[in-house]
Write a protein that holds these residues in place. Structure first.
Motif, PDB file in Angstrom:
ATOM      1  N   GLN A  21       0.835  -1.208   0.000  1.00  0.00           N
ATOM      2  CA  GLN A  21       0.000   0.000   0.000  1.00  0.00           C
ATOM      3  C   GLN A  21       0.870   1.259   0.000  1.00  0.00           C
ATOM      4  O   GLN A  21       0.579   2.221  -0.725  1.00  0.00           O
ATOM      5  CB  GLN A  21      -0.938   0.008   1.226  1.00  0.00           C
ATOM      6  N   LYS A  22       1.928   1.242   0.782  1.00  0.00           N
ATOM      7  CA  LYS A  22       2.827   2.403   0.838  1.00  0.00           C
ATOM      8  C   LYS A  22       3.501   2.624  -0.512  1.00  0.00           C
ATOM      9  O   LYS A  22       3.629   3.762  -0.985  1.00  0.00           O
ATOM     10  CB  LYS A  22       3.878   2.212   1.933  1.00  0.00           C
ATOM     11  N   ALA A  23       3.927   1.517  -1.120  1.00  0.00           N
ATOM     12  CA  ALA A  23       4.585   1.641  -2.426  1.00  0.00           C
ATOM     13  C   ALA A  23       3.619   2.186  -3.467  1.00  0.00           C
ATOM     14  O   ALA A  23       3.985   3.062  -4.268  1.00  0.00           O
ATOM     15  CB  ALA A  23       5.125   0.279  -2.858  1.00  0.00           C
ATOM     16  N   LEU A  24       2.386   1.706  -3.474  1.00  0.00           N
ATOM     17  CA  LEU A  24       1.388   2.191  -4.425  1.00  0.00           C
ATOM     18  C   LEU A  24       1.054   3.664  -4.174  1.00  0.00           C
ATOM     19  O   LEU A  24       0.910   4.454  -5.117  1.00  0.00           O
ATOM     20  CB  LEU A  24       0.113   1.343  -4.369  1.00  0.00           C
ATOM     21  N   VAL A  67       2.401   9.325   0.818  1.00  0.00           N
ATOM     22  CA  VAL A  67       2.358   8.226   1.766  1.00  0.00           C
ATOM     23  C   VAL A  67       1.664   8.652   3.062  1.00  0.00           C
ATOM     24  O   VAL A  67       1.095   7.838   3.768  1.00  0.00           O
ATOM     25  CB  VAL A  67       3.793   7.723   2.060  1.00  0.00           C
ATOM     26  N   LEU A  68       1.677   9.953   3.359  1.00  0.00           N
ATOM     27  CA  LEU A  68       1.107  10.437   4.612  1.00  0.00           C
ATOM     28  C   LEU A  68      -0.245  11.120   4.430  1.00  0.00           C
ATOM     29  O   LEU A  68      -0.710  11.824   5.311  1.00  0.00           O
ATOM     30  CB  LEU A  68       2.092  11.381   5.303  1.00  0.00           C
ATOM     31  N   ASP A  86      -5.564   6.206   6.987  1.00  0.00           N
ATOM     32  CA  ASP A  86      -6.721   5.434   7.442  1.00  0.00           C
ATOM     33  C   ASP A  86      -6.664   4.005   6.907  1.00  0.00           C
ATOM     34  O   ASP A  86      -6.977   3.035   7.625  1.00  0.00           O
ATOM     35  CB  ASP A  86      -8.027   6.098   6.986  1.00  0.00           C
ATOM     36  N   ILE A  87      -6.286   3.869   5.648  1.00  0.00           N
ATOM     37  CA  ILE A  87      -6.180   2.533   5.040  1.00  0.00           C
ATOM     38  C   ILE A  87      -5.105   1.716   5.755  1.00  0.00           C
ATOM     39  O   ILE A  87      -5.309   0.531   6.058  1.00  0.00           O
ATOM     40  CB  ILE A  87      -5.895   2.638   3.527  1.00  0.00           C
ATOM     41  N   TYR A  88      -3.972   2.364   6.065  1.00  0.00           N
ATOM     42  CA  TYR A  88      -2.912   1.663   6.802  1.00  0.00           C
ATOM     43  C   TYR A  88      -3.445   1.170   8.151  1.00  0.00           C
ATOM     44  O   TYR A  88      -3.200   0.033   8.554  1.00  0.00           O
ATOM     45  CB  TYR A  88      -1.723   2.577   7.092  1.00  0.00           C
ATOM     46  N   GLY A  89      -4.143   2.044   8.843  1.00  0.00           N
ATOM     47  CA  GLY A  89      -4.692   1.691  10.161  1.00  0.00           C
ATOM     48  C   GLY A  89      -5.660   0.528  10.080  1.00  0.00           C
ATOM     49  O   GLY A  89      -5.625  -0.389  10.907  1.00  0.00           O
TER      50      GLY A  89
END
Length: 155
Positions: free
Chosen positions: A67-70, A78-79, A85-88
């Protein structure tokens, strides 16, 4: 001749009594072995669920990395709050999956531990029952040997 019959009756009764008690001891030993096997299975269940939980966390880490790479390659950043929210959500889901695996393994382990305890209780009851049965047979046989008519379920 009557004395020989008396001795044979008493010896036979003694052997029957010993055999009955030994049967109970063997049954108890078998159930204790089963209990140990179930305890080992409980340990395996816990360990397996922990390994799967580690894999679930690792999968979550890999998904978040992707997800971070995309996000970085898309130019959205990235932030970005929606990306965060998606990361969380991804991290929460990975942890939920890991915790579910551990809970399932613990639940299966407790079931095995409960069955081990039940096997041990059955073994104690089997031994106690065989002792009572053996002693009952001994008294019944002694009564018959000395000429007392004994009516019993023990023999």
């Amino acid at each position: 001749m009557a004395e020989l019959a008396l001795i044979a009756t008493l010896v036979g009764t003694g052997l029957q009594t010993m055999g009955t008690i030994q049967t109970g001891q063997a049954h108890k030993a078998a159930l204790n072995f089963e209990a140990k096997q179930r305890e080992a299975k409980a340990t395996e269940e816990r360990a397996a669920s922990q390994r799967v939980a580690i894999d679930k966390r690792h999968e979550g880490d890999l998904i978040m990395s992707r997800q971070k790479a995309l996000a970085a390659s898309s130019g959205a950043g990235v932030l970005n709050p929606s990306i965060l929210d998606i990361y969380g959500e991804t991290a929460e889901r990975a942890e939920y999956n890991a915790a579910s695996e551990i809970y399932g393994g613990e639940s299966r382990a407790r079931g095995q531990i409960d069955q081990a305890a039940a096997a041990r209780m059955k073994g104690k009851a089997a031994l106690k029952g065989s002792i009572f049965e053996g002693v009952g047979s001994a008294f019944s046989g002694a009564g018959k040997a000395f000429g007392y008519p004994v009516k019993s379920d023990f023999g």
